[in-house]
Design an enzyme around this catalytic site. Structure first.
Site, PDB file in Angstrom:
ATOM      1  N   LYS A 204      33.399  57.260 -30.940  1.00  0.00           N
ATOM      2  CA  LYS A 204      34.103  58.525 -29.967  1.00  0.00           C
ATOM      3  C   LYS A 204      33.158  59.669 -30.457  1.00  0.00           C
ATOM      4  O   LYS A 204      32.379  60.590 -30.000  1.00  0.00           O
ATOM      5  CB  LYS A 204      35.000  58.294 -29.822  1.00  0.00           C
ATOM      6  CG  LYS A 204      35.662  57.635 -29.960  1.00  0.00           C
ATOM      7  CD  LYS A 204      37.456  57.791 -28.991  1.00  0.00           C
ATOM      8  CE  LYS A 204      38.426  58.079 -29.958  1.00  0.00           C
ATOM      9  NZ  LYS A 204      38.118  57.085 -31.273  1.00  0.00           N
TER      10      LYS A 204
ATOM     11  N   GLU B 122      37.282  64.034 -26.276  1.00  0.00           N
ATOM     12  CA  GLU B 122      37.159  63.019 -26.881  1.00  0.00           C
ATOM     13  C   GLU B 122      38.955  62.375 -27.028  1.00  0.00           C
ATOM     14  O   GLU B 122      39.496  62.917 -27.092  1.00  0.00           O
ATOM     15  CB  GLU B 122      37.008  63.520 -28.131  1.00  0.00           C
ATOM     16  CG  GLU B 122      37.542  62.043 -28.902  1.00  0.00           C
ATOM     17  CD  GLU B 122      36.592  62.309 -30.653  1.00  0.00           C
ATOM     18  OE1 GLU B 122      36.256  63.200 -30.811  1.00  0.00           O
ATOM     19  OE2 GLU B 122      36.805  60.912 -31.496  1.00  0.00           O
TER      20      GLU B 122
HETATM   21  N1  LIG Z   1      27.350  52.490 -34.281  1.00  0.00           N
HETATM   22  C1  LIG Z   1      27.369  53.603 -35.360  1.00  0.00           C
HETATM   23  N2  LIG Z   1      27.606  51.876 -36.497  1.00  0.00           N
HETATM   24  C2  LIG Z   1      27.531  52.429 -37.611  1.00  0.00           C
HETATM   25  N3  LIG Z   1      28.411  53.192 -38.636  1.00  0.00           N
HETATM   26  C3  LIG Z   1      28.851  53.920 -36.904  1.00  0.00           C
HETATM   27  C4  LIG Z   1      28.268  53.372 -35.742  1.00  0.00           C
HETATM   28  N4  LIG Z   1      28.726  54.530 -35.290  1.00  0.00           N
HETATM   29  C5  LIG Z   1      30.082  55.584 -35.985  1.00  0.00           C
HETATM   30  N5  LIG Z   1      29.381  55.354 -37.623  1.00  0.00           N
HETATM   31  C6  LIG Z   1      30.305  55.766 -38.470  1.00  0.00           C
HETATM   32  O1  LIG Z   1      31.662  55.124 -37.943  1.00  0.00           O
HETATM   33  C7  LIG Z   1      32.786  55.774 -38.800  1.00  0.00           C
HETATM   34  C8  LIG Z   1      33.783  56.384 -37.265  1.00  0.00           C
HETATM   35  O2  LIG Z   1      32.752  56.756 -36.301  1.00  0.00           O
HETATM   36  P1  LIG Z   1      33.385  58.255 -35.694  1.00  0.00           P
HETATM   37  O3  LIG Z   1      32.312  58.786 -34.983  1.00  0.00           O
HETATM   38  O4  LIG Z   1      34.252  59.231 -36.048  1.00  0.00           O
HETATM   39  O5  LIG Z   1      34.943  57.185 -34.651  1.00  0.00           O
HETATM   40  P2  LIG Z   1      35.752  57.756 -33.919  1.00  0.00           P
HETATM   41  O6  LIG Z   1      35.547  59.355 -33.716  1.00  0.00           O
HETATM   42  O7  LIG Z   1      35.709  56.977 -32.872  1.00  0.00           O
HETATM   43  O8  LIG Z   1      37.115  57.798 -34.831  1.00  0.00           O
HETATM   44  C9  LIG Z   1      32.030  57.298 -39.237  1.00  0.00           C
HETATM   45  O9  LIG Z   1      31.573  57.390 -41.057  1.00  0.00           O
HETATM   46  C10 LIG Z   1      30.808  56.894 -38.768  1.00  0.00           C
HETATM   47  O10 LIG Z   1      29.828  57.825 -38.930  1.00  0.00           O
HETATM   48  N1  LIG Z   2      47.618  59.729 -28.802  1.00  0.00           N
HETATM   49  C1  LIG Z   2      46.915  59.284 -30.325  1.00  0.00           C
HETATM   50  C2  LIG Z   2      45.683  59.874 -30.561  1.00  0.00           C
HETATM   51  C3  LIG Z   2      45.301  59.429 -32.225  1.00  0.00           C
HETATM   52  N2  LIG Z   2      45.982  59.185 -32.795  1.00  0.00           N
HETATM   53  C4  LIG Z   2      45.746  59.132 -34.523  1.00  0.00           C
HETATM   54  C5  LIG Z   2      44.245  57.200 -34.589  1.00  0.00           C
HETATM   55  C6  LIG Z   2      43.603  58.598 -36.030  1.00  0.00           C
HETATM   56  O1  LIG Z   2      44.074  58.032 -37.055  1.00  0.00           O
HETATM   57  C7  LIG Z   2      43.599  59.618 -35.798  1.00  0.00           C
HETATM   58  C8  LIG Z   2      41.337  60.128 -34.605  1.00  0.00           C
HETATM   59  O2  LIG Z   2      41.409  58.955 -33.931  1.00  0.00           O
HETATM   60  P1  LIG Z   2      40.375  58.601 -33.921  1.00  0.00           P
HETATM   61  O3  LIG Z   2      39.738  59.823 -33.546  1.00  0.00           O
HETATM   62  O4  LIG Z   2      39.344  58.643 -35.420  1.00  0.00           O
HETATM   63  O5  LIG Z   2      40.129  57.362 -32.885  1.00  0.00           O
HETATM   64  O6  LIG Z   2      44.288  60.003 -34.682  1.00  0.00           O
HETATM   65  C9  LIG Z   2      47.407  58.461 -32.943  1.00  0.00           C
HETATM   66  O7  LIG Z   2      48.314  57.826 -33.797  1.00  0.00           O
HETATM   67  N3  LIG Z   2      47.495  58.917 -31.534  1.00  0.00           N
END
Ligand SMILES: Nc1ncnc2c1ncn2[C@@H]1O[C@H](COP(=O)(O)OP(=O)(O)O)[C@@H](O)[C@H]1O
Ligand SMILES: Nc1ccn([C@H]2C[C@H](O)[C@@H](COP(=O)(O)O)O2)c(=O)n1
Length: 254
Positions: free
Chosen positions: A59, A129
């Protein structure tokens, strides 16, 4: 304090009670922008997109990709606040002892997400997000369903959520669901190495995945506040960018 003034009406002295001058609290006026009938309203010229998905589904990366788009403002999840509120780390505490700290974290998540939803956007399109909706329908629900949240905590959070969504306009125009397998998220989570998340088991990601699927794909669990665009997010970054470009028009027209 009441403001009073003595005035002379037809030769008699009368005490007139006056209202204090209207003070506009910026937060309240932001939450309760209302029309002439007193209904809470939103500036309809603007639209809100929520990017939803499992933990580490990509995300933040998606928001980063769109962040240099004209007329669009991105608002990432306030995770930094959840990791540090006046020196406390409710996210870390929740993972250590969900039964004790689940309510603490989720109360703060609800407040900070409310702040993001109601923050005025300068751009016509606001891309956020997650949302206050997924906080409740996915994370609070998961804590409760897995017997890690006492019923009283769940009920109190639900009452707060119901009041907020009934009284404040938090409308969303499009949900972009980054659909991944829990296994992909597990790999990405390990790669990201966020300290608090190091003990998250694959089962936890399965549980969150199922709740997302029921909510946004089967649409069988809770109200879905907007149309849903599902994007297969198991792909590598290059393929994701192709997906984003394919859907750019639809996303920006939300
Ligand atoms: N399409 C993808 N392929 C491989 N790695 C990815 C991809 N999208 C995100 N990542 C990596 O995966 C990890 C989690 O991504 P992130 O964007 O922080 O996810 P979220 O915000 O949903 O928690 C990061 O280290 C990011 O660089
Ligand atoms: N309502 C929520 C939202 C998120 N979290 C936790 C899950 C992850 O550990 C972190 C951030 O989420 P991400 O953006 O990496 O998907 O926060 C939660 O516990 N409750």
């Amino acid at each position: 304090m009441l403001f009073s003034a003595a005035v002379r009406v037809c030769g008699r002295l009368r005490l007139v009670i006056q209202r204090p001058p209207a003070r506009v609290c910026p937060v309240m006026s932001r939450l309760f922008h209302s029309d002439s009938q007193g209904n809470s309203v939103k500036d309809k010229a603007k639209s809100t997109i929520c990017v939803e998905g499992n933990i580490a589904s990509g995300k933040t990366s998606c928001l980063e990709y769109f962040s240099n788009t004209a007329n669009l403002e991105v608002l990432t999840e306030p995770v930094a606040k959840w990791r540090n509120v006046q020196g406390h780390n409710p996210l870390g505490l929740m993972y250590t002892d969900p039964t004790r700290w689940g309510l603490t974290l989720q109360t703060y998540v609800q407040l900070t997400m409310l702040d993001v939803h109601t923050r005025p956007s300068v751009a016509p399109v606001k891309m956020m997000e997650r949302s206050i909706h997924s906080a409740k329908y996915i994370f609070v629900e998961n804590l409760y369903k897995s017997a890690k949240m006492p019923e009283v905590d769940y009920v109190v959070l639900s009452e707060w959520f119901n009041w907020i969504t009934k009284n404040i306009d938090l409308s969303v125009d499009l949900i972009v669901y980054l659909r991944t397998s829990p296994e992909t998220c597990y790999q990405r989570l390990k790669m990201r190495c966020r300290e608090e998340e190091r003990l998250i088991p694959l089962d936890y990601l399965h549980a969150i995945h199922e709740l997302y699927e029921e909510w946004l794909v089967k649409q069988s669990s809770f109200p879905v506040p907007a149309p849903v665009l599902v994007i297969d997010a198991d792909k590598n970054m290059e393929e994701m960018i192709q997906h984003y470009e394919e859907h750019r028009g639809k996303i920006l027209a939300a």
